[in-house]
Enzyme design. Structure first.
Site, PDB file in Angstrom:
ATOM      1  CG  ASP A 213      -0.271   0.212   2.514  1.00 56.85           C
ATOM      2  OD1 ASP A 213       0.893   0.362   2.597  1.00 56.85           O
ATOM      3  OD2 ASP A 213      -1.011   0.226   3.477  1.00 56.85           O
ATOM      4  CG  HIS A 214      -0.609   4.912   1.647  1.00 55.89           C
ATOM      5  ND1 HIS A 214      -1.717   4.066   1.664  1.00 55.89           N
ATOM      6  CD2 HIS A 214      -0.624   5.056   2.946  1.00 55.89           C
ATOM      7  CE1 HIS A 214      -2.522   3.829   2.783  1.00 55.89           C
ATOM      8  NE2 HIS A 214      -1.784   4.405   3.624  1.00 55.89           N
TER       9      HIS A 214
ATOM     10  CB  CYS B  56       0.828  -2.705   4.678  1.00 54.95           C
ATOM     11  SG  CYS B  56       0.147  -3.664   5.907  1.00 54.95           S
ATOM     12  N   GLY B  57       2.236  -0.666   6.404  1.00 55.06           N
ATOM     13  CA  GLY B  57       2.569   0.005   7.522  1.00 55.06           C
ATOM     14  C   GLY B  57       2.930  -0.951   8.592  1.00 55.06           C
ATOM     15  CB  THR B  58       1.149  -2.695  11.228  1.00 60.01           C
ATOM     16  OG1 THR B  58       0.008  -3.306  10.294  1.00 60.01           O
ATOM     17  CG2 THR B  58       0.849  -1.439  11.999  1.00 60.01           C
ATOM     18  N   GLY B  59       2.307  -4.208   8.544  1.00 54.76           N
ATOM     19  CA  GLY B  59       2.292  -5.484   7.970  1.00 54.76           C
ATOM     20  C   GLY B  59       1.074  -6.471   8.264  1.00 54.76           C
TER      21      GLY B  59
ATOM     22  N   GLY C 185      -2.301  -5.707   7.872  1.00 55.84           N
ATOM     23  CA  GLY C 185      -3.507  -5.557   7.002  1.00 55.84           C
ATOM     24  C   GLY C 185      -3.137  -6.381   5.709  1.00 55.84           C
ATOM     25  CG  MET C 186      -0.071  -5.855   2.906  1.00 54.00           C
ATOM     26  SD  MET C 186      -0.854  -6.115   1.439  1.00 54.00           S
ATOM     27  CE  MET C 186      -0.409  -4.446   0.723  1.00 54.00           C
TER      28      MET C 186
ATOM     29  CG  HIS D  84      10.445 -23.693  12.345  1.00 52.69           C
ATOM     30  ND1 HIS D  84      10.690 -23.347  13.537  1.00 52.69           N
ATOM     31  CD2 HIS D  84      11.578 -24.220  11.921  1.00 52.69           C
ATOM     32  CE1 HIS D  84      11.666 -23.743  14.117  1.00 52.69           C
ATOM     33  NE2 HIS D  84      12.537 -24.266  13.118  1.00 52.69           N
TER      34      HIS D  84
ATOM     35  NE  ARG E  81       9.877 -29.126  15.610  1.00 52.10           N
ATOM     36  CZ  ARG E  81      11.087 -29.249  15.237  1.00 52.10           C
ATOM     37  NH1 ARG E  81      11.566 -30.062  14.855  1.00 52.10           N
ATOM     38  NH2 ARG E  81      11.819 -27.946  15.609  1.00 52.10           N
ATOM     39  CG  HIS E  82       8.863 -27.531  11.009  1.00 52.47           C
ATOM     40  ND1 HIS E  82       8.463 -26.836  12.355  1.00 52.47           N
ATOM     41  CD2 HIS E  82      10.231 -27.778  11.210  1.00 52.47           C
ATOM     42  CE1 HIS E  82       9.457 -26.802  13.080  1.00 52.47           C
ATOM     43  NE2 HIS E  82      10.552 -27.255  12.451  1.00 52.47           N
TER      44      HIS E  82
HETATM   45  C1  RB5 Z   1      -2.233   2.632   6.185  1.00 56.18           C
HETATM   46  O1  RB5 Z   1      -2.299   3.680   6.955  1.00 56.18           O
HETATM   47  C2  RB5 Z   1      -2.172   1.613   7.350  1.00 56.18           C
HETATM   48  O2  RB5 Z   1      -3.323   1.350   8.032  1.00 56.18           O
HETATM   49  C3  RB5 Z   1      -1.543   0.206   6.584  1.00 56.18           C
HETATM   50  O3  RB5 Z   1      -0.411   0.421   5.858  1.00 56.18           O
HETATM   51  C4  RB5 Z   1      -1.388  -1.092   7.475  1.00 56.18           C
HETATM   52  O4  RB5 Z   1      -0.559  -0.869   8.531  1.00 56.18           O
HETATM   53  C5  RB5 Z   1      -2.719  -1.848   7.811  1.00 56.18           C
HETATM   54  O5  RB5 Z   1      -2.584  -2.775   8.383  1.00 56.18           O
END
Ligand code: RB5
Length: 144
Positions: free
Chosen positions: A8-9, A65-68, A70-71, A98, A133-134
């Site tokens: 994303d952005h 993405c920002g936190t990872g 959402g993806m 793993h 196991r894996h």
């Molecule tokens: C975008 O502002 C942010 O929400 C997105 O990049 C991501 O962190 C969502 O999980």
């Protein structure tokens, strides 16, 4: 090896650098966007990458993405996807060794670009440990 990548952005800047880095290393890159820092909705791009991995159009994927989260949440809705979030190279190694993650997810707003590149290199150069196991655990992941 053909690698799909999406973002994303918040992940755009690291995506452009990773594409250049991986192309230089000889990987074929398929970019599913987004292609700017204009605000977008991460599922629109995650679903495209997941579909390409599931169809075998690319061998593996990278998502940013920002936190990872959402993806990762979106990608893992797809039955054949094992998307793993990594924020250091040891987690990047373990998510392949793993969990045999076929998509690596990076939290672009919480790691440096140097760390992102290190994680990608580690994940790509690590093999699934397989057997025992894996193998048994990942076989239990898909919903019945
Ligand atoms: C975008 O502002 C942010 O929400 C997105 O990049 C991501 O962190 C969502 O999980």
């Amino acid at each position: 090896m053909k690698i799909g990548i999406c973002n994303d952005h918040a992940g755009y800047e690291y995506k452009t650098k990773l594409v250049a880095l991986l192309q230089k290393k000889g990987y074929e890159m398929v970019d599913f966007g987004t292609d700017s820092t204009v605000s977008v909705d991460y599922p629109d791009f995650a679903h495209k990458l997941a579909a390409a991995v599931e169809a075998g159009e690319v061998d593996a994927g990278i998502a940013l993405c920002g936190t990872g989260n959402g993806m990762a949440i979106t990608l893992n809705k797809h039955q054949k996807i094992r998307a793993g979030l990594a924020w250091n190279s040891e987690i990047g190694r373990l998510v392949k060794a793993h969990n045999n993650a076929n998509v690596l997810v990076l939290p672009a707003r919480f790691i440096s670009y140097q760390m992102a590149a290190r994680i990608v290199n580690t994940w790509l150069s690590t093999s699934f440990e397989g057997g025992g196991r894996h193998e048994r655990r990942i076989a239990k992941i898909p919903c019945k």
